[in-house]
Design a protein around this motif. Sequence first.
Motif, PDB file in Angstrom:
ATOM      1  N   LYS A 138      37.076  31.625  27.854  1.00 31.38           N
ATOM      2  CA  LYS A 138      37.902  32.928  28.395  1.00 31.38           C
ATOM      3  C   LYS A 138      39.041  33.384  27.080  1.00 31.38           C
ATOM      4  N   GLU A 139      39.228  32.569  26.145  1.00 33.46           N
ATOM      5  CA  GLU A 139      39.972  33.180  24.857  1.00 33.46           C
ATOM      6  C   GLU A 139      39.240  33.657  24.023  1.00 33.46           C
ATOM      7  N   LYS A 143      30.926  36.956  26.698  1.00 34.88           N
ATOM      8  CA  LYS A 143      30.758  37.303  27.870  1.00 34.88           C
ATOM      9  C   LYS A 143      29.571  36.805  28.787  1.00 34.88           C
ATOM     10  N   PRO A 179      33.691  29.532  33.910  1.00 37.37           N
ATOM     11  CA  PRO A 179      34.805  30.323  34.055  1.00 37.37           C
ATOM     12  C   PRO A 179      34.454  31.640  34.443  1.00 37.37           C
ATOM     13  N   GLU A 180      35.649  32.073  35.261  1.00 35.62           N
ATOM     14  CA  GLU A 180      35.624  33.500  35.784  1.00 35.62           C
ATOM     15  C   GLU A 180      35.490  34.506  34.504  1.00 35.62           C
ATOM     16  N   GLY A 181      34.603  35.409  35.033  1.00 30.34           N
ATOM     17  CA  GLY A 181      34.295  36.398  34.012  1.00 30.34           C
ATOM     18  C   GLY A 181      32.958  36.133  32.932  1.00 30.34           C
ATOM     19  N   ILE A 182      32.491  34.893  33.216  1.00 31.53           N
ATOM     20  CA  ILE A 182      31.438  34.378  32.167  1.00 31.53           C
ATOM     21  C   ILE A 182      30.231  34.415  32.921  1.00 31.53           C
TER      22      ILE A 182
END
Length: 592
Positions: A138-139, A143, A179-182
């Motif tokens: 997330k860092e 994506k 992770p959220e968004g991945i």
Amino acid sequence: MESQWSVFYPDNYANPATDTDETLYMRIKRACTRYPDRVALEYGARKILYSTLLSMIDEVAVSWKKLGVQKGDVVMIVMGNNPINILSVYALDKIGASAAISVPNLATEYFVGYANCVNAKYCVMSCNQYLNYSSVLKETSIKTVIIGKYRETSVGITKVKILLYPLASYDTPKPKNIPEGITLKYWKDAFPINNNSTSHENSPHDRDNNRTVLYLFPSLPVECKAAEFNARSLNVSANTAEMVLKANEDLTGKPARMLCLNEACFSFGFLFGIHSLLSCGQTALLFTWYNADKIFFAIRKYKPDVLIGYTSTVASINKAGWPSDILKSVDRIIVGGGLLTSSQKAMLFEKAHSSGKKLSVCSITGCDDLLAYAYGPSDLQSDRLLGFPLPGIIMRIADPDTGLDVPEGAEGEIIVCSPISGFYGSAEELTTSPRYRKLPDGRIWYFTGNIGKQDGNKMFYLVASKSRAVRIGSYPIYPSKVDEVVQMTEGVTEACTVVIDRAEGSFLVTAVVPAEEYFFDNSLMEDLRERIRSECELTLHESMRPSEIAFFASLPRNSKGVIDYDAVKEKVEMLQIDVNMDENLTETPPAD
């Protein structure tokens, strides 16, 4: 450029087509069309023909487009010398995207920095790597993550044999937390490949030839600044193999089977060890490892004709305990990233001789900016022979201030002109980098920072590196010259001379890694110390002789496998050296 290389090369290599903008995909397609029935890749027990390789690349290109990869996107691939990575590099180039190749065991902070540096939206990694990097995804700009396996392209009859592969454990554990968004996908699902197909998908090649086509991991990861290469620079590198390897085929009548001992993320790894090899119809033996000990496994498994690697990796073949017949199949060793010493080469020749082989050890000299620029033929006598310029490249020995030629035999800076220096020597580069200069001949020259000389046979020799040159008193000191003398002493495995500054002045200290048996006998260690001092007294000017010899079990290296001068200096300083004392300096092993 002038057709001056006939002095060194046969006519069919003397006038190379260096000024071509063929892209990665165009170059590999030409090789696949020319050599359809040859073996392009070997991975474990699996062999992939050139005709099949092109079909697989085309299918992978279609799959990347279906995933949403567009022209200009960057995909980070971190699985090393693996068919998944090789297929992706060429497939991405076909659709106008770019690959950013990284070391497989990259620390998390460097993973984040590198991904953001190249603005990667996609990343290919193994299960084990996902376990390491999932918490920091997330860092980054990433994506979509594609999970590949080291056994992914080894199927059918090789399924049992591949279980012996040292990295099989890295194919587990299966990812659990996303992770959220991945978005998480698996290679085998997203990239269905017909492993036996030789038909080709005819979607258009969508690459702007003037755009950067490849990102390589930086030499100094702390900077996280990727090295960028365009099509023309890649072709100069490919022409290197055309001369070095194709000439070998002309002599033997068969293509070389070459094992690359470098990770693909470095220029000497992918560009020379894989792409250049494939560009001229040779066979690349793929193997990924995380430490030098597994080199033994790869050599014994593949039985290569040719080895290519950095000096430190190749020199490790000499380590005690390795079988005397380790080089039984090897005809040629190509060394890059530095020059082997005469003693290191002699040990390699001795191992080859014990196996009944006649070994050739040659060198390729280059740098991150220009890739490869000189070829050194096999020579046991000289530690400092660079050789002669590769086809398409001009070299000179010049005054570092004026850029004018120095007299024959005199020392000066090695400067290089190549199609790559012409590309990178833009107006902005010329004003910001002291390495690039436009000289009165109208060409853009790259000042390498190395001091060299040229003999009457037009051969180039390395004298020292300006980056480590210092003055003690009024005398110029080249620590690399000291290293050369020390490493010629029997019993010395490696040496690195550093300058230690004290209130009373500057002093030279040479850090030495002795052969393993010396650590078990203090009398042997002291005898080695005295022999080193005697050799220096016989060979070096008084100002060049080290004040102390410090023994270490190993020397620290940077990400390219080259001895890290600053880290060595720090280790020496930690020994609390007092050059006025006669106490012997030896690294104390850590307490249990």
